[in-house]
Enzyme design. Sequence first.
Site: not given
Length: 432
Positions: A185, A311
Amino acid sequence: MTAPKLFANARLIDPLTGRDEQGGLLVHHGLIADLGPSVKADAAPDDTEIIDCQGRVLGPGLVDMRAFVGEPGAEHRETIATATQAAAAGGVTTLVCMPDTNPAIDDPAIVDFLLRRARDTGVVRILPAAALTRGLAGTEMTEVGLLKEAGAAAFTDGARSIRNAGIFRRILTYARDFDALVMHHTEDPDLVGSGVMNAGELSSRLGLPGRHTAAETIMLERDMRLVELTGCRYHAASVTCRASLDVIRRAKEMGLPVSCGATINHLSFNEGDIGDYRTFFKLSPPLRSEDDRQALVAAVAEGLIDVVVSDHNPQDVDQKRQPFAEAADGAIGVETMLIAGLRLVHAEMLSLAGLFAAMSARPSRRLGLAGGKLAKGAPADLVELDLGAPWVLDPAQLKSRSKNTPFDGARLQGRVTRTMVGGSIVHEASSA
């Protein structure tokens, strides 16, 4: 032993070979036995179950590389059972689950627990992604070799970035030795600060603290230098802006072993959709400008962005029914990922084969899976799709335990009519 199944009168879409033709597909022993224009119902063996697709699309099942499934520790938000039912309804046949659970997936025993739970309660394939650091704390790396041996498909700290470059370099070096895929991330937490939406004119007018794209690009630039240093296989979990695409392009031109993903939400919405503080649009990373959104869509069409992910991040009502700045990040998406992607196909911004490439073929290849294609001997992980079916999304009808969808009330065109995993039908719409 189950009887063979033949999907007849289908539009066969294979993103790997570019196949787009009318024909049939025969499934036997959980594998694709034959396919093509010559595969017809009248030539099938007597015991074959015939499924008339009536011209609908038949493509490889989707592989979602980024989803939160709740277990262990957050079953009130989602479970493996509900997450996989939602996945099946959305045409997703393989789900990579994130490690930010309680406890985190940082021990081989937890990987084993998830695989057993998936076997007992799931209806699609579950691949655990193990943590990069113990407890997701970003300080002590996990036993990558043991976790991979236990069945971890990739390694990530979920929605957390590793701020210490020295620690991340050691992780990449260690992961390289086990040929492990690191999914990171990319947001510098020090630059993100208290930001809750994209930094710019709109955040100023709404009176909300902003998160600048520089938080993403600076972390991504650092990671590319470390990948160059270590040679580790690296995947940027979610790029959201035009500047990040430039970083990825340079890295690929250098021949670095890198790939990147984009979420279906960042391809579908921009910061303006937040409107009057609508918390279902509060995401991490945040929605960006319309210019960034269009750049992302073009990058998917080009293949610069390798994969599109849901996601999927279920949140309960109490976590979303808050002032915008205090609401939890995240939206559900595994059930709507493919259908939302069809908006781009109908708008002629992306081809149908390109959509399947980003949601099936390329994620399969990146994870080293045998699926993601229509080919003899490949796993019979399939999705049947009615491209023209119009409908309005009602969150109450979604199979996820949480209902925090940004597509609430959206008018959509296209619907998954059947999903098959390993030769077994795991979802069949009533209209199929």
